[in-house]
Write an enzyme that holds these catalytic residues in place. Structure first.
Site, short mmCIF file in Angstrom:
data_model
loop_
_atom_site.label_atom_id
_atom_site.label_comp_id
_atom_site.label_asym_id
_atom_site.label_seq_id
_atom_site.Cartn_x
_atom_site.Cartn_y
_atom_site.Cartn_z
N GLU A 88 -30.43 26.55 8.96
CA GLU A 88 -30.34 26.52 7.28
C GLU A 88 -29.29 26.37 6.64
O GLU A 88 -27.86 27.62 7.03
CB GLU A 88 -30.75 27.84 6.78
CG GLU A 88 -31.52 27.49 5.30
CD GLU A 88 -32.49 26.02 4.75
OE1 GLU A 88 -31.31 26.12 3.83
OE2 GLU A 88 -33.65 25.75 5.39
N ASP A 138 -36.99 18.27 2.18
CA ASP A 138 -37.52 18.07 1.00
C ASP A 138 -38.18 16.18 0.70
O ASP A 138 -37.03 15.51 1.72
CB ASP A 138 -35.77 17.66 0.26
CG ASP A 138 -35.11 17.39 -0.85
OD1 ASP A 138 -36.50 17.03 -1.76
OD2 ASP A 138 -35.16 18.56 -1.51
#
Length: 237
Positions: A88, A138
């Site tokens: 991340e 996303d």
């Protein structure tokens, strides 16, 4: 040539609890980026918990983009016999997951606060992974931004090469056009086969939600509003 990134590194302020977790738990659970192959045995030392045999080779799953880490923490608790290497780029999310690790005593997670593509390229040797999780990446809704989507053929080829035979790649999204693209891209990768087709042909290539993936608050809210969620699970041939 400039590489098109699948993410934008947004500025975000960490809360005091996240900062404390970074300081106190970071040395144990954070894996620094390095341009050389990762030693899983050393990286996950202690991940089996106290009293567990140290000579048992535990499966390793790579997770790309865990957000604030809610689902990641639940999955690691659900699958205590599996080690999770989680990438991340957003530091508040890293701090949040470290906080969950401390609060729930989760030993089998390690976090790399770095671009997952570079981690794959330089830290993960071929045929080293038992699984890959990519949950709710996303979707880059606008057509002109579709090129930024994470799940594209070059990345899937890299991941397929790093899966052991029988290892799996599990992606999930709540954006149907992206689900269609994911299914097309994974179907075109010759090293992978669709796990759902032999057992659930009626789902047109999509998979039932595996038991280990929890329903997050965001997902539950979407389901109540009538939104769909699509799981895609392929296996390394």
């Amino acid at each position: 040539m400039r590489t098109i990134k699948s993410f934008v590194k947004r500025a975000g302020r960490m809360g005091s609890g996240q900062e404390r977790a970074m300081a106190e738990l970071g040395p144990q659970f954070l894996v620094p980026y390095q341009p050389s192959a990762l030693n899983f045995e050393a990286t996950f030392e202690g991940a089996a918990g106290a009293g567990a045999p140290s000579d048992v080779q535990r499966p390793v799953v790579l997770e790309i983009g865990f957000g604030m880490g809610e689902a990641t923490a639940q999955i690691a608790l659900t699958l205590p016999g599996t080690n999770f290497l989680c990438c991340e780029v957003h530091e508040p999310g890293v701090g949040a997951l470290l906080k969950r690790i401390g609060e729930n005593n989760i030993p089998n997670i390690r976090i790399c606060n770095h671009d997952a593509v570079e981690v794959i390229d330089h830290m993960l040797p071929l045929a080293c992974l038992d699984g890959v999780h990519i949950f709710f990446p996303d979707p880059w809704h606008k057509t002109k931004h579709n090129k930024r989507r994470l799940i594209q053929s070059p990345l899937i080829a890299k991941l397929a090469a790093r899966l052991k035979p029988g290892g799996y790649l599990h992606a999930a999204t709540d954006w149907e056009p992206y689900a269609q693209q994911i299914l097309e891209v994974l179907s075109a990768e010759p090293k992978l086969k669709n796990r759902a087709l032999p057992t659930h042909p009626e789902l047109a290539g999509y998979s039932p939600k595996p038991h280990y993936r929890p329903l997050t608050k965001f997902e539950n809210r979407g389901i109540k509003l009538g939104h769909g969620v699509w799981d895609v699970v392929f296996e390394r041939i």
